[in-house]
Write an enzyme that holds these catalytic residues in place. Structure first.
Site, PDB file in Angstrom:
ATOM      1  N   HIS A 168      -9.225 -12.855  40.463  1.00  0.00           N
ATOM      2  CA  HIS A 168      -8.319 -13.353  39.405  1.00  0.00           C
ATOM      3  C   HIS A 168      -7.161 -12.381  39.182  1.00  0.00           C
ATOM      4  CE1 HIS A 168     -11.731 -16.004  38.221  1.00  0.00           C
ATOM      5  NE2 HIS A 168     -12.442 -14.916  38.492  1.00  0.00           N
ATOM      6  N   LYS A 295      17.875  -1.054  45.699  1.00  0.00           N
ATOM      7  CA  LYS A 295      16.840  -2.003  46.101  1.00  0.00           C
ATOM      8  C   LYS A 295      16.391  -1.841  47.553  1.00  0.00           C
ATOM      9  CE  LYS A 295      15.294  -4.895  43.960  1.00  0.00           C
ATOM     10  NZ  LYS A 295      15.767  -6.255  43.647  1.00  0.00           N
TER      11      LYS A 295
END
Ligand code: ARG
Length: 474
Positions: A168, A295
């Site tokens: 999960h 980035k």
């Protein structure tokens, strides 16, 4: 259409099937129905099939050996021109089959005109496509094996590293990094099994089915089967010329492989974020931003995840293409190729970047070690230790749950709790139970087959080494 016979139209005598027609083909129809713009990729398979067919015709007395030799010779010449980019294509000749045959006939005259004896484009294209798929299957299998090699090599490099496993997307239990990496090998092994299985049904020869009913001429289909390396000959000519189950199967196997790649990509995108900080991707497999100078983006992984959508859609496109077709060849089948080619190309391209990306990736061991005791990954280990002392599972679960709550409240790990705190929840507490605590100990205590126990992971690594052979990736 009034201008159907205008200067735009091709004379009917150019067509392989022109005899019965009184009007030329409308140019718009030629443009609409051509497939040579994409089925030219079948050229090699078409030539292989035609050479085998010509040799068989000679063997059966339907042409002379000399004629078959000349056909084979000229077809090889044409192959050379196609490879060299010197072959001319024109939509008026519809598809690659008619292109090659007309080039042959232009050079050999009547001898060339014999090649299509006991053959239809229906069984011809089915044969070509199977040959094409067979080659693609072998390449894809190789690509998947290389990816497995890359995961195996990574697992070997990272022996001993303990990482959190998630369920999960919440911290669940500690595992060895190698165990996690080898989980991908399992998935790709099943993909390879499915490819091998699909190959069996692909490797059946349709040629000799003719258009639909077979041929009245004394052909020997087994001769062609043997020459082209097929395992069997299609047993029913109606089915043989029109069966595309193999194409659907291949598209599905590819889609599932792409789904596996997409899951992996998703996981590694997450694991390589600053937030997780588990993985360091090779910079050569990342790209930057045109506006944000800092980035370093995982575009390769994102594109793999994105391209899986096409592979999934292609399975549906093929199934829908087939669902309304009555028995035997229908021109709809021409639409199978672009879809299938796209699936093959997509997986091949993804595998081509996935394997080196895996080979160039490493774990940030310090970062992982710094946070491995967070999230109470050892709770299940402690619970099983209580069970081993005779505590019923539900009771042990509840007890450890309360201990975790206590640790959470104090903001510490289970191992940081005092003996009195443990005995406050569990009367049978003894210091020996501390052996179940801590991520590494939880891993070491694993004992079941297929678990993340060090011995189990070592066995998996050895097993994969045996199956995959010596390391091939850098
Ligand atoms: N280009 C066609 C295809 O890919 C070849 C078969 C054409 N057969 C025919 N009867 N028109 O399906």
């Amino acid at each position: 259409m009034s201008n159907a016979e205008g200067p735009q139209s091709s004379p009917r005598q150019e067509k392989a099937w022109g005899g019965v027609f009184r009007e030329p083909t409308d140019r718009r129809v030629e443009l609409f129905s051509e497939s040579v713009s994409f089925d030219r990729r079948l050229a090699d398979d078409d030539i292989d099939g035609s050479i085998a067919h010509a040799r068989m015709l000679a063997d059966c007395g339907l042409m002379t050996v000399h004629e078959a030799d000349s056909i084979a010779h000229v077809l090889e010449e044409i192959r050379g021109e196609i490879h060299a980019g010197r072959f001319e294509y024109s939509v008026s000749k519809e598809d690659i089959h008619l292109h090659i045959e007309s080039a042959l006939t232009a050079r050999l005259g009547d001898t060339g005109r014999k090649l299509h004896t006991a053959r239809s484009r229906n069984d011809q294209v089915a044969t070509d496509l199977r040959l094409f798929c067979r080659r693609a299957i072998d390449r894809l299998d190789h690509g998947l094996a290389e990816l497995q090699q890359a995961f195996l090599g990574f697992a070997e490099r990272e022996q001993g590293l303990v990482i959190p496993a998630y369920t999960h997307m919440r911290r669940a239990q500690p595992v060895l990094a190698g165990h996690q990496l080898l989980a991908w090998c399992e998935k790709f092994a099943r993909d390879r099994d499915r490819l091998a299985d699909c190959r069996k049904r692909t490797n059946v020869l349709p040629l000799g089915s003719g258009a639909v009913a077979g041929s009245s001429l004394p052909i020997d289909r087994d001769h062609v089967r043997e020459a082209l390396g097929f395992d069997a000959v299609a047993a029913n000519s109606l089915d043989g010329a029109s069966d595309r189950d193999f194409a659907c199967e291949l598209a599905f196997v590819i889609a599932l492989s792409m789904v596996h790649l997409s899951q992996w990509a998703e996981e590694w995108i997450l694991y390589s974020t600053q937030e997780f900080g588990f993985l360091k991707l090779p910079e050569g497999f990342c790209t930057g931003s045109s506006i944000m100078p800092q980035k370093i983006n995982p575009d390769v992984l994102e594109l793999i995840r994105g391209k899986s959508a096409r592979a999934i859609g292609n399975v549906q496109a093929l199934l829908v293409l087939l669902k309304g077709l009555p028995t035997a060849y229908n021109r709809d089948l021409q639409e199978d190729k672009e879809t299938l080619f796209d699936s093959i190309d997509t997986l091949e391209a993804a595998l081509g970047v996935a394997a080196p990306l895996v080979a160039g990736t490493s774990f940030d061991r310090e970062r992982i070690a710094a946070t491995i005791e967070q999230g109470h990954l050892d709770a299940t280990s402690l619970m099983e230790a209580l069970i081993a002392q005779g505590v019923p599972q539900r009771t042990a679960h509840e007890t450890v749950g309360r201990l975790v709550r206590l640790a959470m409240t104090r903001g510490v790990a289970l191992a940081d709790l005092a003996d009195e705190e443990f005995s406050g929840e569990y009367a049978g507490w003894n210091a020996g139970l501390r052996g179940a605590l801590g991520a590494s100990r939880a891993v070491e205590r694993m004992a079941s087959f297929g678990s993340t126990a060090p011995a189990s992971v070592a066995e998996q690594i050895a097993g994969w080494r045996r199956r995959l052979g010596a390391a091939a990736t850098p």
